[in-house]
Structure formats: C-alpha cells, structure tokens
Design a protein around this motif. Structure first.
Motif, PDB file in Angstrom:
ATOM      1  N   LEU A 343      51.910  62.370  48.268  1.00  0.00           N
ATOM      2  CA  LEU A 343      51.255  62.455  49.574  1.00  0.00           C
ATOM      3  C   LEU A 343      50.386  61.235  49.825  1.00  0.00           C
ATOM      4  O   LEU A 343      50.487  60.583  50.878  1.00  0.00           O
ATOM      5  N   VAL A 344      49.531  60.914  48.870  1.00  0.00           N
ATOM      6  CA  VAL A 344      48.649  59.755  49.033  1.00  0.00           C
ATOM      7  C   VAL A 344      49.469  58.475  49.166  1.00  0.00           C
ATOM      8  O   VAL A 344      49.173  57.603  49.991  1.00  0.00           O
ATOM      9  N   ALA A 345      50.535  58.368  48.360  1.00  0.00           N
ATOM     10  CA  ALA A 345      51.390  57.189  48.423  1.00  0.00           C
ATOM     11  C   ALA A 345      52.053  57.057  49.793  1.00  0.00           C
ATOM     12  O   ALA A 345      52.088  55.963  50.374  1.00  0.00           O
ATOM     13  N   SER A 346      52.583  58.166  50.313  1.00  0.00           N
ATOM     14  CA  SER A 346      53.245  58.134  51.616  1.00  0.00           C
ATOM     15  C   SER A 346      52.265  57.771  52.722  1.00  0.00           C
ATOM     16  O   SER A 346      52.604  57.044  53.663  1.00  0.00           O
ATOM     17  N   PHE A 347      51.034  58.267  52.602  1.00  0.00           N
ATOM     18  CA  PHE A 347      50.027  57.980  53.611  1.00  0.00           C
ATOM     19  C   PHE A 347      49.613  56.516  53.567  1.00  0.00           C
ATOM     20  O   PHE A 347      49.436  55.871  54.604  1.00  0.00           O
ATOM     21  N   ILE A 348      49.488  55.955  52.364  1.00  0.00           N
ATOM     22  CA  ILE A 348      49.026  54.577  52.211  1.00  0.00           C
ATOM     23  C   ILE A 348      50.151  53.574  52.462  1.00  0.00           C
ATOM     24  O   ILE A 348      49.904  52.460  52.940  1.00  0.00           O
ATOM     25  N   ALA A 349      51.393  53.966  52.155  1.00  0.00           N
ATOM     26  CA  ALA A 349      52.513  53.028  52.253  1.00  0.00           C
ATOM     27  C   ALA A 349      52.629  52.424  53.643  1.00  0.00           C
ATOM     28  O   ALA A 349      52.819  51.214  53.787  1.00  0.00           O
ATOM     29  N   GLY A 350      52.522  53.258  54.671  1.00  0.00           N
ATOM     30  CA  GLY A 350      52.628  52.747  56.036  1.00  0.00           C
ATOM     31  C   GLY A 350      51.562  51.718  56.353  1.00  0.00           C
ATOM     32  O   GLY A 350      51.834  50.680  56.968  1.00  0.00           O
ATOM     33  N   SER A 351      50.337  51.982  55.918  1.00  0.00           N
ATOM     34  CA  SER A 351      49.240  51.044  56.170  1.00  0.00           C
ATOM     35  C   SER A 351      49.435  49.739  55.405  1.00  0.00           C
ATOM     36  O   SER A 351      49.160  48.650  55.931  1.00  0.00           O
ATOM     37  N   ILE A 352      49.910  49.847  54.156  1.00  0.00           N
ATOM     38  CA  ILE A 352      50.140  48.644  53.349  1.00  0.00           C
ATOM     39  C   ILE A 352      51.220  47.771  53.981  1.00  0.00           C
ATOM     40  O   ILE A 352      51.067  46.544  54.096  1.00  0.00           O
ATOM     41  N   VAL A 353      52.313  48.406  54.402  1.00  0.00           N
ATOM     42  CA  VAL A 353      53.404  47.647  55.018  1.00  0.00           C
ATOM     43  C   VAL A 353      52.950  47.012  56.325  1.00  0.00           C
ATOM     44  O   VAL A 353      53.255  45.838  56.603  1.00  0.00           O
ATOM     45  N   ALA A 354      52.213  47.770  57.143  1.00  0.00           N
ATOM     46  CA  ALA A 354      51.753  47.242  58.417  1.00  0.00           C
ATOM     47  C   ALA A 354      50.815  46.050  58.223  1.00  0.00           C
ATOM     48  O   ALA A 354      50.822  45.093  59.020  1.00  0.00           O
ATOM     49  N   ALA A 355      49.993  46.075  57.167  1.00  0.00           N
ATOM     50  CA  ALA A 355      48.989  45.035  56.975  1.00  0.00           C
ATOM     51  C   ALA A 355      49.491  43.853  56.157  1.00  0.00           C
ATOM     52  O   ALA A 355      49.128  42.700  56.431  1.00  0.00           O
ATOM     53  N   TYR A 356      50.333  44.113  55.131  1.00  0.00           N
ATOM     54  CA  TYR A 356      50.667  43.058  54.170  1.00  0.00           C
ATOM     55  C   TYR A 356      52.153  42.777  54.015  1.00  0.00           C
ATOM     56  O   TYR A 356      52.527  41.841  53.308  1.00  0.00           O
ATOM     57  N   GLY A 357      53.023  43.598  54.600  1.00  0.00           N
ATOM     58  CA  GLY A 357      54.440  43.318  54.515  1.00  0.00           C
ATOM     59  C   GLY A 357      55.190  44.278  53.611  1.00  0.00           C
ATOM     60  O   GLY A 357      54.601  45.059  52.855  1.00  0.00           O
ATOM     61  N   LEU A 358      56.516  44.189  53.666  1.00  0.00           N
ATOM     62  CA  LEU A 358      57.385  45.160  53.016  1.00  0.00           C
ATOM     63  C   LEU A 358      57.437  45.029  51.494  1.00  0.00           C
ATOM     64  O   LEU A 358      57.817  45.983  50.805  1.00  0.00           O
ATOM     65  N   SER A 359      57.061  43.889  50.938  1.00  0.00           N
ATOM     66  CA  SER A 359      57.146  43.719  49.482  1.00  0.00           C
ATOM     67  C   SER A 359      55.895  44.208  48.753  1.00  0.00           C
ATOM     68  O   SER A 359      55.937  44.437  47.536  1.00  0.00           O
ATOM     69  N   THR A 360      54.809  44.395  49.483  1.00  0.00           N
ATOM     70  CA  THR A 360      53.536  44.742  48.844  1.00  0.00           C
ATOM     71  C   THR A 360      53.561  46.075  48.105  1.00  0.00           C
ATOM     72  O   THR A 360      52.954  46.189  47.030  1.00  0.00           O
ATOM     73  N   PRO A 361      54.218  47.138  48.623  1.00  0.00           N
ATOM     74  CA  PRO A 361      54.238  48.401  47.868  1.00  0.00           C
ATOM     75  C   PRO A 361      54.796  48.270  46.457  1.00  0.00           C
ATOM     76  O   PRO A 361      54.377  49.003  45.553  1.00  0.00           O
ATOM     77  N   PHE A 362      55.719  47.336  46.219  1.00  0.00           N
ATOM     78  CA  PHE A 362      56.269  47.156  44.878  1.00  0.00           C
ATOM     79  C   PHE A 362      55.205  46.616  43.920  1.00  0.00           C
ATOM     80  O   PHE A 362      55.115  47.057  42.763  1.00  0.00           O
ATOM     81  N   ILE A 363      54.399  45.696  44.406  1.00  0.00           N
ATOM     82  CA  ILE A 363      53.327  45.135  43.566  1.00  0.00           C
ATOM     83  C   ILE A 363      52.280  46.199  43.277  1.00  0.00           C
ATOM     84  O   ILE A 363      51.836  46.364  42.131  1.00  0.00           O
ATOM     85  N   ALA A 364      51.892  46.946  44.313  1.00  0.00           N
ATOM     86  CA  ALA A 364      50.906  48.013  44.123  1.00  0.00           C
ATOM     87  C   ALA A 364      51.442  49.090  43.195  1.00  0.00           C
ATOM     88  O   ALA A 364      50.721  49.622  42.338  1.00  0.00           O
ATOM     89  N   GLY A 365      52.733  49.436  43.331  1.00  0.00           N
ATOM     90  CA  GLY A 365      53.337  50.435  42.456  1.00  0.00           C
ATOM     91  C   GLY A 365      53.381  49.975  41.010  1.00  0.00           C
ATOM     92  O   GLY A 365      53.166  50.771  40.085  1.00  0.00           O
TER      93      GLY A 365
END
Length: 394
Positions: A343-365
């Motif tokens: 849940l937290v990941a799904s909620f944050i993923a959209g904000s991360i992508v909107a702010a930093y781009g599509l590759s950022t979730p992989f680094i955070a993960g």
C-alpha cells in the motif's frame, strides 16, 4: 494430504492469481483508455486503496473461517466477487468504478484463506516443497495473467478483463461446491501431540517472532511493489519492443526464473539465505534502473531468481514459527504487514515517478531491499538456529 484435494486447491490459487495479475502491469493504460485518467498519482492512489481494502478485509475472513468451514465460506464470497466484477465491467464513471472494484476486493480477499488452509493439511516436513511449488505456480500463472491482460488491452475492449475475472470467481465457487459434495474437508495435520506441546512453547512460537517477521515483510514487500505500478510504462519508454503484450511478458520474467529456481533447488530447506537473496534482488533492481533494455532483461532475471528464494524462505519461516491451528490467524497478521508495504509503495510510486522519472522506483526499491537484509540480520540471524531448535524440540 489427499493428492486430489491438493490439486484442486492449488488450481484455485492459480485461477485467483490469474485474475489478480491481469491488470497489475496495466492500470495506467486501463485508466487512460477507459476513463481518460493519466495522472500517475491517481493510479498510485487507486492501487493503495486496493491494498488497504484487502489488508483490512483478510483478517475478517480469517476470523470468520474459525466459525465457517473455509470451502463453504468461499462459495459465498467468490459469488459476491463475481457479481461485483461484472459491475466493474459496466461502471460508467471513475467514482462508480472505484466503489464497485473496492467492494469486489473485499470479497476477493477471502481466497487468501486457501494458502494457510493448504499448509494446515500438509505435513511440516513437506512445507518447504509445498511453499516452493505454490510460489512457482503463482509466478507462472502471473505470466498467463499478464499475457491475457496485455492481449485484452491491446486487441480487445479493456473492460473485458473484469468479465474474465468474474469467470474466475465463479469457477472457484463451483470448485468449492464440488469439493464439499465429494468429500468433507480434511482436518489439519497435527505435527505434535498436544500433551507434548506446552502452552509456553506455543506462546513463544506464535508471539513476538511473528511481528518481527511482519516488520521484515513490510519492508521487503514495500521494496518489491515500488517498481510494479509503472514497469510497463518504463519498458515502453526504453525499448523498441513495446506494446502491452510484450510489456506483460517482460513484467512476468520472474515467473520463468522461479520455475528454474525450483527445478535446481528441489530442497527448499534453507540453503539459500534470505539476506543473500535480498541483496541479489537489490542488484537486479539496479540493473533495471540502467535504462538499457538488455540490462533491464538481465535485471529481471536476477531479480526473479532472488525474489523466489526470498519469498519462499520468508514464508517457510512463518510456518516454522507458527502452529497448524494458528496458520490462518498468523498468516493474516503477516499479510497485513505485506499489504501495508504494498500500500505504501503504491501510494509513493506515483509521486516518485511524477517528481523524478520512471527509473527512480528501481533505485529506491534496491535501497529498500538492502535495508531489508540489514534489518533481518539484526532481528533474526543470530536467533534462527535456536528458533529451529525450539520448533524441533516441540
């Protein structure tokens, strides 16, 4: 455990996973095609709402299963889920779709009872193999589900995915009817005589260690689910091999690696360390963040191998520190933490992508998986041997 009963129950799990996985890689495309919604934060919010709904609903079904036999309970819940899936197909607005789909998820959550039910019918010395088998099946049918979802979105009407989901729900309902009519559910396997299992041992096994494992599960599932919502968009942005069908197959590569891992490691008895698997998974995510399709494909393979071993051994640890009578209750606690992480990941993923781009979730993960390895070493590593000694002595 009767082989025919086990086969039917495993088949029900497979059907459930197919239904759940059809749209997981494609919700951005689904909302864009059906409701003209393209905001990444909206997609993240919806996926968070789904996780939150299942997270709250499953413990309720686990409690209900203490009063109503699991198979009988599933007849009613899967019927309701099927009706609501048809309602999702006909939803005329985003708000109506949200309402119907979240109600559907409440009843769909009950199928999670099948997993601890299967484990309660299985001997403990076969838990490792059963968990590995179920994990592989879940991964492989996820390939099928992603392929079906990509086919529907690319070539057919996207809403048809929910009619296919309803068919799966009704199929599970009829399987439960069949099993109840053919034979009454077997009693859970007793791995030790009650007189040889003192109450204080049971309290040790099902108490604080479950919550420590829950904390590990939260961080692990947060890290894994952070990369899922926008993977198909990411792949389409970096690869010449685009389209929903190809994206769905690339998304499901970990399923192939899970099958390979099960074939090579037939004994799921703990040879692969959770810490090593988490760190290997972090490396796989970093490869996927490269933006080069060859490295992304390699990263999917590495990540899939690591994900299989980590999830199998985390689940195996759960059933090692629990007891058959507590499987459903303890699994619902763990699933709460897993869902909270998703849940937290799904909620944050959209904000991360909107702010930093599509590759950022992989680094955070990747950072999250590295932290998972560190936290596991602090909470469990020094105590695993003594914990298994307590289990064997009991």
């Amino acid at each position: 455990m009767d082989k025919h009963l086990k086969s039917f129950l495993v088949a029900m799990i497979a059907v459930s996973v197919v239904s759940d996985s059809m749209l997981i890689p494609f919700y951005p495309q689904f909302f864009a095609a059906v409701f003209s919604v393209t905001d990444p934060q909206h997609i993240g919010l919806y996926l968070s709402a789904v996780c939150f709904t299942v997270m709250l609903a499953f413990p309720v079904w686990a409690a209900a299963a203490k009063q109503v036999p699991v198979l009988r309970l599933l007849i009613y819940t899967q019927f309701a889920a099927g009706i609501l899936s048809i309602g999702c197909y006909g939803a005329g607005s985003v708000s109506e779709f949200w309402l119907l789909s979240l109600l559907m998820q409440i009843f769909k959550a009950s199928y999670l009872l099948i997993y601890p039910y299967v484990m309660s019918l299985e001997h403990k010395d076969k838990h490792g193999g059963t968990i590995g088998l179920l994990s592989v099946i879940a991964h492989l049918v996820a390939i099928l589900g992603a392929g079906i979802g990509g086919f529907v979105l690319q070539l057919l009407e996207p809403r048809l995915a929910f009619l296919l989901m309803s068919a799966g729900d009704f199929l599970q309902m009829f399987v439960c009817f069949f099993l109840l009519g053919k034979d009454k559910a077997a009693a859970p396997v007793q791995t030790a005589h009650p007189q040889n299992r003192p109450e204080h041992k049971t309290a040790v096994l099902t108490g604080w260690p479950v919550y420590k494992l829950g904390l590990i599960m939260f961080l692990f599932y947060f890290s894994v689910y952070l990369v899922r919502p926008f993977f198909s968009r990411y792949w389409e942005s970096i690869s010449a091999w685009n389209g929903e069908i190809i994206s769905g197959l690339v998304f499901a590569i970990p399923g192939v690696m899970a099958l390979l891992a099960l074939c090579i490691n037939k004994n799921m008895g703990g040879k692969q360390r959770i810490i090593r698997a988490a760190l290997l998974g972090a490396a796989g995510l970093l490869l996927q963040a490269s933006g080069q399709q060859e490295w992304v494909l390699l990263g999917r393979c590495v990540f899939g191998w690591a994900l299989f071993h980590a999830t199998v051994h985390l689940d195996l640890l759960l059933f090692a520190i629990s007891t058959p009578a507590s499987y459903a209750a303890d699994f619902s606690k763990i699933y709460f933490f897993q869902s909270l992480g998703a849940l937290v990941a799904s909620f944050i993923a959209g904000s991360i992508v909107a702010a930093y781009g599509l590759s950022t979730p992989f680094i955070a993960g990747a950072l999250g998986l590295a932290l998972t390895a560190l936290l596991f070493s602090l909470l469990f590593k020094a105590k695993i041997k003594s914990m298994h000694a307590v289990i064997e002595a009991s």
